[in-house]
Motif scaffolding. Structure first.
Motif, short mmCIF file in Angstrom:
data_model
loop_
_atom_site.label_atom_id
_atom_site.label_comp_id
_atom_site.label_asym_id
_atom_site.label_seq_id
_atom_site.Cartn_x
_atom_site.Cartn_y
_atom_site.Cartn_z
N THR A 359 0.83 -1.20 0.00
CA THR A 359 0.00 0.00 0.00
C THR A 359 0.87 1.25 0.00
OG1 THR A 359 -1.71 1.24 1.22
CG2 THR A 359 -0.15 -0.04 2.52
N THR A 360 0.35 2.31 -0.62
CA THR A 360 1.03 3.61 -0.63
C THR A 360 0.32 4.62 0.26
OG1 THR A 360 -0.26 4.28 -2.59
CG2 THR A 360 1.91 3.26 -2.97
N ALA A 361 -0.83 4.21 0.82
CA ALA A 361 -1.60 5.13 1.66
C ALA A 361 -0.84 5.50 2.93
CB ALA A 361 -2.96 4.51 2.02
N ILE A 362 -0.24 4.49 3.57
CA ILE A 362 0.53 4.70 4.80
C ILE A 362 1.85 3.94 4.69
CG2 ILE A 362 0.65 4.29 7.29
CD1 ILE A 362 -2.32 4.62 7.45
N THR A 363 2.94 4.61 5.00
CA THR A 363 4.25 3.96 5.01
C THR A 363 4.73 3.86 6.45
OG1 THR A 363 4.78 4.89 2.84
CG2 THR A 363 6.61 4.04 4.16
N PRO A 364 4.61 2.68 7.08
CA PRO A 364 5.05 2.52 8.47
C PRO A 364 6.53 2.89 8.61
CG PRO A 364 3.79 0.61 7.75
CD PRO A 364 4.06 1.43 6.53
N VAL A 365 6.86 3.54 9.71
CA VAL A 365 8.24 4.00 9.93
C VAL A 365 8.73 3.47 11.28
CG1 VAL A 365 9.76 5.99 10.19
CG2 VAL A 365 7.83 6.09 8.60
N ILE A 366 9.79 2.67 11.27
CA ILE A 366 10.41 2.18 12.51
C ILE A 366 11.57 3.12 12.86
CG2 ILE A 366 11.65 0.29 13.62
CD1 ILE A 366 10.20 -1.65 11.85
N THR A 367 11.49 3.76 14.00
CA THR A 367 12.53 4.70 14.42
C THR A 367 13.43 4.05 15.48
OG1 THR A 367 11.22 5.65 16.22
CG2 THR A 367 10.90 6.58 14.02
N SER A 368 14.54 4.72 15.77
CA SER A 368 15.45 4.21 16.81
C SER A 368 14.77 4.19 18.17
CB SER A 368 16.71 5.09 16.86
OG SER A 368 16.37 6.45 17.11
N ASN A 369 13.84 5.13 18.39
CA ASN A 369 13.09 5.15 19.66
C ASN A 369 12.25 3.89 19.81
OD1 ASN A 369 14.12 7.62 20.46
ND2 ASN A 369 12.44 8.79 19.56
N HIS A 370 11.66 3.43 18.68
CA HIS A 370 10.86 2.21 18.73
C HIS A 370 11.74 1.02 19.11
CE1 HIS A 370 7.97 4.18 15.59
NE2 HIS A 370 7.84 4.68 16.80
N ILE A 371 12.95 0.97 18.55
CA ILE A 371 13.86 -0.15 18.84
C ILE A 371 14.29 -0.11 20.31
CG2 ILE A 371 16.05 -1.23 18.25
CD1 ILE A 371 13.93 -1.29 16.03
N LEU A 372 14.66 1.08 20.80
CA LEU A 372 15.08 1.20 22.20
C LEU A 372 13.93 0.84 23.14
CD1 LEU A 372 17.17 4.52 22.05
CD2 LEU A 372 18.03 2.18 22.34
N LEU A 373 12.72 1.28 22.78
CA LEU A 373 11.55 0.98 23.61
C LEU A 373 11.30 -0.53 23.64
CD1 LEU A 373 9.15 2.06 25.24
CD2 LEU A 373 7.86 2.18 23.11
N ALA A 374 11.41 -1.18 22.48
CA ALA A 374 11.17 -2.62 22.40
C ALA A 374 12.20 -3.39 23.22
CB ALA A 374 11.21 -3.07 20.94
N LEU A 375 13.48 -3.00 23.10
CA LEU A 375 14.53 -3.68 23.87
C LEU A 375 14.38 -3.42 25.37
CD1 LEU A 375 17.67 -3.10 21.60
CD2 LEU A 375 16.37 -5.22 21.91
N SER A 376 13.98 -2.21 25.72
CA SER A 376 13.75 -1.89 27.13
C SER A 376 12.63 -2.74 27.70
CB SER A 376 13.42 -0.40 27.29
OG SER A 376 14.48 0.41 26.86
N PHE A 377 11.56 -2.89 26.90
CA PHE A 377 10.45 -3.74 27.30
C PHE A 377 10.93 -5.18 27.49
CE2 PHE A 377 6.87 -0.86 25.86
CZ PHE A 377 6.24 -0.86 27.11
N SER A 378 11.80 -5.64 26.60
CA SER A 378 12.28 -7.01 26.67
C SER A 378 13.06 -7.24 27.97
CB SER A 378 13.18 -7.32 25.46
OG SER A 378 12.47 -7.19 24.26
N VAL A 379 14.02 -6.35 28.24
CA VAL A 379 14.82 -6.47 29.46
C VAL A 379 13.93 -6.33 30.70
CG1 VAL A 379 16.69 -5.47 30.82
CG2 VAL A 379 16.91 -5.65 28.33
N GLY A 380 13.04 -5.34 30.68
CA GLY A 380 12.15 -5.11 31.81
C GLY A 380 11.24 -6.30 32.07
N THR A 381 10.72 -6.89 30.98
CA THR A 381 9.86 -8.06 31.13
C THR A 381 10.63 -9.22 31.74
OG1 THR A 381 8.53 -7.39 29.21
CG2 THR A 381 8.38 -9.70 29.89
N GLY A 382 11.87 -9.44 31.25
CA GLY A 382 12.69 -10.52 31.79
C GLY A 382 12.96 -10.35 33.27
#
Length: 405
Positions: A359-382
């Protein structure tokens, strides 16, 4: 050194129990994947709206019907308010610092070509619409003054309409039926994508006079776009238009106005607020997903404790302290969740790439903040969900281990 040995031991335990490690990581993979993809979609939606609105003229004002105050809440009600006609368009054209005025009447209609049909937005527009809204055609022509004067039954269609109704067939000079009226296709607009909640590619443009008389049967307009001669005169022109319309409608209290005059900047602020709320909403859904899968990890670790009673007893028998057992299980928990987080991030990139290609309507964008947030969640969950199993393992008594054998 102690931490290094603990990590090495945890890694060997994971390799020795691949199925258990895989099931533990699965929850985090799904949770992190949900967080990153949902945030990326929200980021892409916001960027799309900003780009589309910013691409229009910066010196554009939009006049639309607006429901008067209801208590302390001001509600937009353009669909219910019928106040603007072509007389108001002529009034705005004669005001100082106004370059172009573009009236619009819009509604949903069924469109049919051959055996295919679609339900889409029909926009009745004047020729000025193309200039004011930065709309151009890739083939054919746009609505002309002659079309408007003669009330011609002609239509300019968006690329999505071409795809839905015509496929690979050339639509120019073909006849389509809008409602119960036949129209001849005279042009195809250039791809613009979605803007906020509107998709210009999935719209059809017909002469305003034809739409009012033949399609909608009503002289009332949906909106009036006003292009100001100079961006520096936006505020003064907006105030002048607001004051003039209050006089025309004989409204003494501006708070009771049945219309609103908005600039592009105000529209962008409103849309950005909406998309920010959407991003927060999506982020909370993803966070709940991660918590659920964190509980999954904790349950598997609890089962692991009961399966490893002999190992725990042997370590205690050779001098391991409670903190050593806690450290061992916490390190294993964090390693499982971090590995799961990394895999979830990699999977997110693959899905985002797939969405972008579809689709060209929306182009999802993964930022460095998303990656840091995901890794923080991973460590925090563990850490968070590994504490209870680790504490339970540390408090296990040798006699319990003997009974389990």
């Amino acid at each position: 050194m102690q931490l290094t040995r603990t990590i090495s031991l945890a890694f060997r335990n994971m390799l020795a129990n691949k199925m258990r490690a895989g099931l533990s990581s699965l929850g985090i993979i799904i949770g992190v994947f949900s967080v990153v993809v949902l945030l990326a979609v929200g980021q892409g939606a916001t960027a799309s709206i900003v780009n589309q609105v910013s691409a229009l003229w910066t010196n554009l004002l939009t006049v639309r019907p607006w429901s008067p105050n209801s208590g302390d809440v001001r509600r937009q009600g353009g669909g219910n308010q019928k106040i603007f006609t072509m007389e108001h368009v002529e009034l705005l054209k004669n005001m100082t610092d106004v370059a172009w005025v573009s009236p619009l009447v819009s509604s949903q209609k069924q469109v049919i070509y051959g055996s295919k049909n679609t339900n889409t937005t029909i926009n009745g527009v004047a020729p000025a619409y193309a200039t004011v809204n930065n709309t151009s055609v890739t083939s054919g022509i746009f609505i002309s003054e002659e079309n408007s004067t003669n009330r011609d039954k002609v239509a300019v269609i968006g690329p999505t309409i071409v795809e839905n109704l015509f496929g690979s067939e050339d639509p120019l000079w073909k006849t389509i039926r809008i409602g119960n009226v036949l129209f001849t296709v005279i042009g195809i607009t250039k791809t613009k994508g979605s803007s906020g909640f509107n998709n210009a590619d999935n719209a059809i443009y017909v002469p305003l006079s034809t739409a009012i008389i033949s399609l909608f049967g009503s002289p009332y307009l949906s909106t009036i776009s006003v292009q100001v001669t100079d961006a520096e005169k936006m505020d003064s022109t907006k105030e002048a238009i607001n004051t003039r319309l209050l006089e025309v409608f004989k409204i003494s209290d501006p708070a009771k106005a049945t219309f609103t005059v908005q600039s592009q900047a105000e529209t962008l602020d409103t849309l950005s607020t909406i998309t920010s709320t959407l991003k927060i909403f999506l982020g909370r859904i993803a966070a709940i997903s991660l918590i659920v899968w964190g509980i999954w990890v904790m349950n598997i670790l609890l089962v692991t404790v009961s399966e490893r009673t002999k190992e725990i007893w042997i370590r205690k028998a050779i001098g391991a302290k409670s903190r050593d057992i806690i450290e061992q299980f916490l390190v294993e928990s964090v390693m499982l969740t971090v590995f799961g987080g990394i895999i979830g991030i990699m999977l997110s990139y693959a899905i985002v790439k797939l969405i972008t290609s579809l689709t060209t309507a929306i182009t999802p964008v993964i930022t460095s903040n998303h990656i840091l947030l995901a890794l923080s969640f991973s460590v925090g969950t563990g850490l968070f969900f590994g504490i209870f199993p680790a504490y339970k393992a540390a408090k296990m008594k040798p006699i319990d281990a003997l009974r389990s054998e």
